[in-house]
Design an enzyme around this catalytic site. Sequence first.
Site, PDB file in Angstrom:
ATOM      1  N   ASP A  37       0.892  -1.131   0.114  1.00 57.48           N
ATOM      2  CA  ASP A  37      -0.034   0.030   0.006  1.00 57.48           C
ATOM      3  C   ASP A  37       1.010   1.291  -0.061  1.00 57.48           C
ATOM      4  O   ASP A  37       2.132   0.980   0.048  1.00 57.48           O
ATOM      5  CB  ASP A  37      -0.984   0.025   1.354  1.00 57.48           C
ATOM      6  CG  ASP A  37      -2.140   0.813   1.007  1.00 57.48           C
ATOM      7  OD1 ASP A  37      -2.212   2.135   0.883  1.00 57.48           O
ATOM      8  OD2 ASP A  37      -3.304   0.010   1.124  1.00 57.48           O
ATOM      9  N   ASP A  60       3.699   1.987  -4.532  1.00 58.13           N
ATOM     10  CA  ASP A  60       2.729   2.815  -5.263  1.00 58.13           C
ATOM     11  C   ASP A  60       2.569   2.281  -6.538  1.00 58.13           C
ATOM     12  O   ASP A  60       3.826   1.865  -7.378  1.00 58.13           O
ATOM     13  CB  ASP A  60       3.426   4.403  -5.416  1.00 58.13           C
ATOM     14  CG  ASP A  60       2.682   5.197  -6.050  1.00 58.13           C
ATOM     15  OD1 ASP A  60       1.644   4.693  -6.793  1.00 58.13           O
ATOM     16  OD2 ASP A  60       2.833   6.386  -6.093  1.00 58.13           O
ATOM     17  N   VAL A  61       1.328   1.673  -6.756  1.00 57.64           N
ATOM     18  CA  VAL A  61       1.257   0.849  -8.112  1.00 57.64           C
ATOM     19  C   VAL A  61       1.559   1.547  -9.284  1.00 57.64           C
ATOM     20  O   VAL A  61       1.643   0.864 -10.387  1.00 57.64           O
ATOM     21  CB  VAL A  61       0.011   0.099  -7.995  1.00 57.64           C
ATOM     22  CG1 VAL A  61      -0.303  -0.829  -6.738  1.00 57.64           C
ATOM     23  CG2 VAL A  61      -1.297   1.369  -7.946  1.00 57.64           C
ATOM     24  N   ASN A  87      -5.655  -4.944  -6.317  1.00 59.91           N
ATOM     25  CA  ASN A  87      -6.806  -4.128  -5.888  1.00 59.91           C
ATOM     26  C   ASN A  87      -6.977  -2.805  -5.745  1.00 59.91           C
ATOM     27  O   ASN A  87      -7.962  -2.067  -5.427  1.00 59.91           O
ATOM     28  CB  ASN A  87      -7.064  -5.068  -4.464  1.00 59.91           C
ATOM     29  CG  ASN A  87      -7.938  -4.130  -3.337  1.00 59.91           C
ATOM     30  OD1 ASN A  87      -9.279  -4.120  -3.642  1.00 59.91           O
ATOM     31  ND2 ASN A  87      -7.379  -3.357  -2.355  1.00 59.91           N
ATOM     32  N   TYR A 158     -13.551   6.734 -13.420  1.00 63.77           N
ATOM     33  CA  TYR A 158     -13.724   5.443 -12.614  1.00 63.77           C
ATOM     34  C   TYR A 158     -14.414   4.306 -13.302  1.00 63.77           C
ATOM     35  O   TYR A 158     -13.751   3.314 -13.440  1.00 63.77           O
ATOM     36  CB  TYR A 158     -14.550   5.659 -11.309  1.00 63.77           C
ATOM     37  CG  TYR A 158     -14.450   4.528 -10.275  1.00 63.77           C
ATOM     38  CD1 TYR A 158     -13.341   4.284  -9.428  1.00 63.77           C
ATOM     39  CD2 TYR A 158     -15.730   3.796 -10.181  1.00 63.77           C
ATOM     40  CE1 TYR A 158     -13.335   3.029  -8.642  1.00 63.77           C
ATOM     41  CE2 TYR A 158     -15.727   2.558  -9.414  1.00 63.77           C
ATOM     42  CZ  TYR A 158     -14.622   2.328  -8.661  1.00 63.77           C
ATOM     43  OH  TYR A 158     -14.981   1.092  -7.980  1.00 63.77           O
ATOM     44  N   LYS A 162     -12.441   0.828 -14.633  1.00 64.48           N
ATOM     45  CA  LYS A 162     -12.657  -0.356 -14.220  1.00 64.48           C
ATOM     46  C   LYS A 162     -13.158  -1.274 -15.334  1.00 64.48           C
ATOM     47  O   LYS A 162     -13.143  -2.497 -15.477  1.00 64.48           O
ATOM     48  CB  LYS A 162     -13.967  -0.308 -13.135  1.00 64.48           C
ATOM     49  CG  LYS A 162     -13.428   0.320 -11.919  1.00 64.48           C
ATOM     50  CD  LYS A 162     -12.413  -0.580 -11.234  1.00 64.48           C
ATOM     51  CE  LYS A 162     -11.943  -0.134  -9.802  1.00 64.48           C
ATOM     52  NZ  LYS A 162     -10.883  -1.076  -9.146  1.00 64.48           N
ATOM     53  N   ILE A 193     -20.324  -2.308  -1.719  1.00 57.01           N
ATOM     54  CA  ILE A 193     -19.519  -3.089  -0.291  1.00 57.01           C
ATOM     55  C   ILE A 193     -19.323  -2.165   0.461  1.00 57.01           C
ATOM     56  O   ILE A 193     -18.780  -1.049   0.210  1.00 57.01           O
ATOM     57  CB  ILE A 193     -18.123  -3.764  -1.194  1.00 57.01           C
ATOM     58  CG1 ILE A 193     -18.627  -4.877  -2.265  1.00 57.01           C
ATOM     59  CG2 ILE A 193     -17.675  -4.495   0.061  1.00 57.01           C
ATOM     60  CD1 ILE A 193     -19.556  -5.780  -1.891  1.00 57.01           C
ATOM     61  N   THR A 195     -17.231  -0.571   2.607  1.00 58.51           N
ATOM     62  CA  THR A 195     -15.701   0.061   2.884  1.00 58.51           C
ATOM     63  C   THR A 195     -15.596   1.240   3.547  1.00 58.51           C
ATOM     64  O   THR A 195     -16.709   2.108   3.686  1.00 58.51           O
ATOM     65  CB  THR A 195     -15.035  -0.271   1.739  1.00 58.51           C
ATOM     66  OG1 THR A 195     -15.583   0.772   0.928  1.00 58.51           O
ATOM     67  CG2 THR A 195     -15.276  -1.607   1.040  1.00 58.51           C
TER      68      THR A 195
END
Length: 270
Positions: A37, A60-61, A87, A158, A162, A193, A195
């Site tokens: 993360d 950091d992806v 994720n 977004y 996705k 979901i 979160t």
Amino acid sequence: MSRLHQKVALVTGAARGIGAAIATQFVKQGAIVFLTDIDDVLGLQLAVGLGAQASYQHLDVREEGQWQIVCERVLQKHGRLDVVVNNAGITGFEQGFRQHDPEHASLEDWRAVHQTNLDGCFLGCKYAIRSMRAKGSGAIINISSRSGLVGIPGAAAYASSKAAIRNHTKSVALYCAEQGLAIRCNSIHPAAILTPMWEPLLGNDAEREGRVQAFVKDCPLQRFGHVDEVAALAVLLASDEATYMTGTELNIDGGMLAGTAQRPTMVKTN
């Protein structure tokens, strides 16, 4: 509780939410898990709490160099990488409301969402394949969204990112098969979901329950999903129970994509 016994797994965006739930369930199922993360405090705290089977690495992806470093560390320590869960993602609203509709979204905001969500997934798949190639097998799990299957006018970036993850998952699956590799790639598409990202919208006052009901009124099951329910699908896809599943998409949305929710009505009869 050993469906993932001694499998070496890497989970991005693992400090909280769905990523944290996946990492937790992987450990419970016997995996050796690298939590990654950019929130080092929460990530390290969770890894320590999960015990000796878990460790934390900053990642950091968006940065290819960091992917190289983290994957090299995993391979040096364990000699293999069996599971990668891509994720990590953002909505674009993390710093407050911004216009993300197709007419008013700025190019900067559009690119920022895609850089984390799509570029991060691309790099995760790239280095997963390279890390798994020597063994010739593995599981890549990409977290997409219901928003990748339908249009979201107020969150166009977004939804676009996705949707691209959904398609790239299939390209990765076919590529690995063409290469003669038993590396499977599948996507999970959660919706509604519960979160931490929902908390600012739901609040903690007396009106919270009313807001909850408003958000789930179009869901046939009439409730939010839970992160553990998403994690259960990730466990399945990571396990040897799903070795013939690749290029597929699993929706977890309380029935929203099944059709229009219809409530039964009383019909008078004579």
